[in-house]
Motif scaffolding. Structure first.
Motif, PDB file in Angstrom:
ATOM      1  N   VAL A 178       3.884  64.206  13.382  1.00  0.00           N
ATOM      2  CA  VAL A 178       3.041  63.890  12.228  1.00  0.00           C
ATOM      3  C   VAL A 178       2.052  62.812  12.629  1.00  0.00           C
ATOM      4  N   GLN A 179       0.912  62.796  11.987  1.00  0.00           N
ATOM      5  CA  GLN A 179      -0.090  61.776  12.257  1.00  0.00           C
ATOM      6  C   GLN A 179       0.274  60.476  11.539  1.00  0.00           C
ATOM      7  N   GLY A 203       1.234  59.827   7.675  1.00  0.00           N
ATOM      8  CA  GLY A 203       1.814  61.032   7.121  1.00  0.00           C
ATOM      9  C   GLY A 203       3.257  60.848   6.676  1.00  0.00           C
ATOM     10  N   SER A 204       3.855  61.945   6.236  1.00  0.00           N
ATOM     11  CA  SER A 204       5.218  61.926   5.703  1.00  0.00           C
ATOM     12  C   SER A 204       6.067  63.020   6.331  1.00  0.00           C
ATOM     13  N   LEU A 205       7.361  62.749   6.396  1.00  0.00           N
ATOM     14  CA  LEU A 205       8.353  63.728   6.820  1.00  0.00           C
ATOM     15  C   LEU A 205       9.615  63.503   6.015  1.00  0.00           C
ATOM     16  N   ASN A 233       7.615  57.971   4.382  1.00  0.00           N
ATOM     17  CA  ASN A 233       6.196  57.952   4.027  1.00  0.00           C
ATOM     18  C   ASN A 233       5.460  56.889   4.826  1.00  0.00           C
ATOM     19  N   VAL A 274      11.459  62.520  15.748  1.00  0.00           N
ATOM     20  CA  VAL A 274      10.291  62.213  14.920  1.00  0.00           C
ATOM     21  C   VAL A 274       9.251  61.590  15.824  1.00  0.00           C
ATOM     22  N   VAL A 289       5.307  60.197  15.787  1.00  0.00           N
ATOM     23  CA  VAL A 289       4.141  59.818  14.982  1.00  0.00           C
ATOM     24  C   VAL A 289       3.010  59.502  15.950  1.00  0.00           C
ATOM     25  N   SER A 317      -1.449  60.384  16.758  1.00  0.00           N
ATOM     26  CA  SER A 317      -2.710  61.034  16.413  1.00  0.00           C
ATOM     27  C   SER A 317      -3.192  61.920  17.548  1.00  0.00           C
TER      28      SER A 317
END
Length: 119
Positions: free
Chosen positions: A12-13, A16-18, A84, A115, A117, A119
């Motif tokens: 996720v960028q 963002g959320s997961l 979040n 996970v 994170v 870009s």
């Protein structure tokens, strides 16, 4: 033997959320604590969040307070971690656990969810 099966995670960028899920089975405890620890690259194990089956009380690590929310569905013996406003430093392997307190010693563990994170 307690079994914990995790799902969720991914790439996720930043911002963002997961959501992570952890379903427990093969246990018979009336009271338990479930939650997640995180293992980041070149870092120690960090307690992220935990929730008690008794009163749904929750605890969070300082680095995720205000951004992550742990909850549970008692009928499904499943806990959820809503993440979040994710940051690059949230990157790591998230391990679900079950224990009688919010500590890793003597806990049962899930298989881990990655996970990332970035870009």
């Amino acid at each position: 033997q307690v079994q914990l099966v995790e799902s969720g995670g991914g790439l996720v960028q930043p911002g963002g959320s997961l959501r992570l899920s952890c379903a427990a089975s093969q246990f018979s405890y009336d009271y338990y604590v479930m939650g997640w620890f995180r293992q980041a690259p070149d870092a120690g194990r960090e307690r992220i969040a935990c929730i008690s089956s008794g009163d749904d009380s929750t605890r969070y690590g300082d680095s995720v307070k205000g951004r992550f929310t742990i909850s549970r569905d008692s009928t499904k013996h499943t806990v959820y971690l809503q993440m979040n406003n994710l940051k690059p430093e949230d990157t790591g392997l998230y391990y679900c656990f079950m224990n009688v307190y919010c500590q890793p010693y003597g806990a049962y563990w899930g298989q881990g969810s990655q996970v990332t994170v970035s870009s």
